[in-house]
Design a protein around this motif. Structure first.
Motif, short mmCIF file in Angstrom:
data_model
loop_
_atom_site.label_atom_id
_atom_site.label_comp_id
_atom_site.label_asym_id
_atom_site.label_seq_id
_atom_site.Cartn_x
_atom_site.Cartn_y
_atom_site.Cartn_z
N THR A 114 -10.84 -51.35 6.87
CA THR A 114 -10.34 -50.65 7.68
C THR A 114 -9.09 -51.51 7.90
O THR A 114 -7.95 -51.43 7.53
CB THR A 114 -10.49 -50.32 9.30
OG1 THR A 114 -12.13 -51.09 10.00
CG2 THR A 114 -11.54 -48.91 9.19
N GLY A 115 -9.75 -53.08 7.94
CA GLY A 115 -9.16 -54.14 8.39
C GLY A 115 -7.60 -54.47 7.29
O GLY A 115 -6.67 -54.44 7.58
N ALA A 116 -8.48 -53.90 5.84
CA ALA A 116 -7.47 -54.54 4.81
C ALA A 116 -6.34 -53.34 4.85
O ALA A 116 -5.29 -53.87 4.69
CB ALA A 116 -7.89 -54.03 4.17
N LEU A 117 -6.69 -52.10 5.08
CA LEU A 117 -5.89 -51.06 4.87
C LEU A 117 -4.77 -50.98 6.26
O LEU A 117 -3.50 -50.45 6.10
CB LEU A 117 -6.65 -50.07 5.40
CG LEU A 117 -7.89 -49.57 3.94
CD1 LEU A 117 -8.35 -47.65 5.03
CD2 LEU A 117 -6.63 -48.51 3.01
N GLY A 118 -5.82 -51.41 7.35
CA GLY A 118 -4.18 -51.54 8.87
C GLY A 118 -3.45 -52.05 8.99
O GLY A 118 -2.71 -51.87 9.08
N SER A 119 -3.74 -53.32 7.66
CA SER A 119 -3.03 -54.17 7.62
C SER A 119 -1.79 -53.17 6.31
O SER A 119 -0.58 -53.90 6.36
CB SER A 119 -3.56 -55.65 6.55
OG SER A 119 -2.25 -56.67 6.44
N LEU A 120 -2.19 -53.34 5.33
CA LEU A 120 -0.77 -52.43 4.66
C LEU A 120 -0.15 -51.83 5.30
O LEU A 120 0.86 -50.87 4.96
CB LEU A 120 -1.92 -51.58 3.24
CG LEU A 120 -2.35 -52.40 2.56
CD1 LEU A 120 -3.30 -51.70 1.55
CD2 LEU A 120 -1.88 -53.09 1.53
N LEU A 121 -1.07 -50.41 6.46
CA LEU A 121 -0.33 -49.99 7.50
C LEU A 121 1.26 -50.22 7.93
O LEU A 121 2.31 -50.05 8.19
CB LEU A 121 -1.06 -48.82 7.76
CG LEU A 121 -1.38 -47.66 6.91
CD1 LEU A 121 -2.72 -46.74 8.42
CD2 LEU A 121 -0.72 -47.00 6.56
N ALA A 122 -0.11 -51.84 8.69
CA ALA A 122 1.81 -52.30 9.56
C ALA A 122 2.21 -52.85 8.94
O ALA A 122 3.28 -53.61 9.54
CB ALA A 122 0.51 -53.38 10.23
N ALA A 123 2.62 -53.34 7.05
CA ALA A 123 2.90 -53.62 6.81
C ALA A 123 4.47 -53.21 6.42
O ALA A 123 5.61 -53.51 6.81
CB ALA A 123 2.98 -53.98 5.09
N ARG A 124 4.71 -51.74 6.87
CA ARG A 124 6.41 -50.57 7.00
C ARG A 124 6.54 -50.89 8.62
O ARG A 124 7.67 -50.59 8.52
CB ARG A 124 5.49 -49.89 6.50
CG ARG A 124 4.99 -49.28 4.97
CD ARG A 124 4.90 -47.81 4.56
NE ARG A 124 4.14 -47.69 3.13
CZ ARG A 124 5.13 -47.86 2.33
NH1 ARG A 124 6.84 -47.78 2.50
NH2 ARG A 124 4.64 -47.76 0.89
N VAL A 125 5.40 -51.49 9.35
CA VAL A 125 6.64 -51.54 11.04
C VAL A 125 7.06 -52.35 11.18
O VAL A 125 6.68 -53.59 10.57
CB VAL A 125 5.36 -50.64 11.61
CG1 VAL A 125 5.38 -49.20 10.97
CG2 VAL A 125 4.41 -51.02 11.57
N ARG A 126 7.57 -52.55 12.88
CA ARG A 126 7.83 -53.86 12.42
C ARG A 126 6.67 -54.55 13.78
O ARG A 126 6.55 -53.82 14.54
CB ARG A 126 9.22 -53.65 13.99
CG ARG A 126 9.77 -55.69 14.01
CD ARG A 126 11.36 -54.96 14.66
NE ARG A 126 10.86 -54.17 15.81
CZ ARG A 126 11.02 -54.31 16.65
NH1 ARG A 126 10.72 -55.44 17.78
NH2 ARG A 126 12.04 -53.22 17.85
N HIS A 127 6.64 -56.36 13.44
CA HIS A 127 5.44 -56.25 14.35
C HIS A 127 5.78 -56.99 15.60
O HIS A 127 7.05 -57.03 15.60
CB HIS A 127 4.69 -57.97 13.45
CG HIS A 127 3.88 -57.41 12.04
ND1 HIS A 127 2.94 -57.99 11.66
CD2 HIS A 127 4.60 -56.26 11.20
CE1 HIS A 127 2.19 -57.16 10.84
NE2 HIS A 127 3.87 -56.27 10.82
#
Length: 447
Positions: free
Chosen positions: A425-438
């Protein structure tokens, strides 16, 4: 002419530090006592004989910080008592921990950095006062009752011999003080790991982004399970009755049940056994599995065995997956974009493993209880009421020979499973977060 500067009135620094530590300790004790008292009242143990309620309340607080309550007594060779309880009412524990963390951080707010000496001094003063409070708690967590023998023959023999069995309980001083101190230190460490308001020494500031986003996200997962549990408990109370008993479970032991469900949803296992009546309502699938333990053995509580009792328990798997993925996404969004995917996955895996380790340790239950008269086990009367009060149950000694309740996690499989879930889930969450502003990023059109 320059006016002389004046300082605001207040206690000297050293005295203020001790007052701050005292406020932390009192906040925890008052919060835990309020929740425990209400839960025990709802469970129906407010009318104990000989003014025993304050002592039972103190014993419940001792259990909430990891202590052990022992029961002993009898009447020589005529009657003997054997009992011991080691189980954390996590509803009480969580409220106390949150209250102490909030008060501890209040004096440190609006600061990003604090010296190591200052933080160690605050922790040390709090720990010393906490030790004193635990010592006083063990003194208050002791009481004795006259025990009805529970049978005409036993009563007749006891009356003829002039024997009046008594049973007393007391919080074990070593475990209550020792584990209670460890409980406080774990609470403070988790406070600094989770809260962005907690200042750190300069040497640790650069490491906070490797810990806090994942720790905070997993704390939200545990809170989400509590929220779901509260809703389920209220609905159960409304639909199925037993309102007071159900609300008592919500106050005293909701985290025990909800966080066990979290672990089961990830594929973790608990081993346990239940003999005798539990008293307060718990999920029927869990009770049924515990009672199905083979003679002399332990039952396995996992997703499969619970689903055999109620197929709706399969929903624990997607619930855990969705909440973990949401937490991983949140943690990635709170982390700088410069952190690589594999780094975020590893950090989240470590945080998930630590979370499961703590959940497993906190949800352990070991309780054994029994009264024998002339070698005959008895399960009724004053001892049953007493143990019911301490355990939050009505009559855990129902049936001859008393009873027992054990529930232990299989940590050697649960922790790696949680780490594997965290890695995925950490890897998937990082991929999803790559499309939004941190967090902390400035939009390109405003630069």
């Amino acid at each position: 002419m320059q006016q002389p500067t004046t300082r605001a009135a207040g206690p000297p620094g050293a005295v203020r530090g001790w007052l701050d530590a005292l406020a932390v300790v009192l906040a925890g004790l008052v919060a835990m006592a309020a929740v425990a008292a209400l839960g025990l009242w709802l469970a129906g143990v407010d009318d104990l004989p000989d003014g025993g309620f304050p002592a039972v309340l103190a014993a419940t607080l001792a259990l909430a910080v990891g202590g052990t309550v022992q029961l002993d007594g009898g009447a020589g060779d005529f009657a003997a008592v054997g009992a011991g309880i080691s189980a954390m009412p996590l509803g009480v524990s969580v409220v106390g921990a949150v209250a102490m963390a909030e008060v501890f951080l209040r004096r440190l707010r609006f600061r990003a950095v604090a010296s190591g000496g200052e933080l160690l001094g605050r922790i040390g003063r709090t720990a010393l006062l906490w030790l004193l409070a635990l010592a006083l708690l063990t003194l208050g967590a002791r009481h004795s009752f006259v025990v009805p023998l529970g049978g005409d023959l036993a009563e007749s023999i006891g009356g003829a011999l002039g024997l009046t069995p008594e049973v007393g309980f007391h919080a074990d001083g070593v475990t209550t003080v020792g584990i209670g101190l460890a409980w406080l230190l774990v609470v403070l460490v988790l406070t600094f790991a989770v809260s962005r308001r907690a200042p750190l020494p300069p040497a640790l500031v650069r490491h906070q982004l490797a810990v806090r986003p994942a720790a905070f996200a997993l704390w939200l997962v545990l809170l989400a399970y509590l929220a779901i549990g509260v809703v389920a408990g209220v609905l159960t109370a409304v639909v199925h009755g037993n309102t007071r008993q159900t609300l008592a479970v919500v106050l005293l032991a909701l985290p025990n049940l909800a966080w066990t469900a979290f672990g089961v949803g990830l594929g973790a296992e608990w081993q346990g056994r239940l003999v005798g009546a539990l008293g307060l309502p718990v999920p029927k699938p869990l009770s049924a599995v515990l009672r199905a333990a083979p003679e002399g053995g332990q039952a396995t509580i996992d997703l499969g065995t619970l689903a055999e009792q109620d197929a709706r328990n399969w929903w624990l798997l997607p619930l855990a997956a969705v909440l973990l993925l949401a937490a991983a996404f949140l943690a990635a969004r709170r982390t700088p974009r410069t952190v690589r995917l594999w780094q975020h996955a590893v950090r989240f895996a470590l945080a998930a493993a630590v979370t499961m380790l703590l959940v497993g340790l906190w949800t352990r239950v070991d309780a054994a209880y029994g009264l024998s008269v002339l070698g005959v086990g008895l399960g009724q009367g004053g001892l049953a009421d007493l143990l019911g009060a301490v355990l939050g149950a009505e009559n855990p000694l129902a049936g001859l020979g008393g009873g027992s309740l054990t529930l232990r996690p299989v940590l050697w499989t649960a922790v790696p499973l949680a780490a594997g879930w965290g890695l995925l889930t950490g890897a998937l969450g990082s991929l999803l977060a790559a499309r939004v502003r941190h967090r902390g990023e400035v939009p390109a059109d405003t630069r």
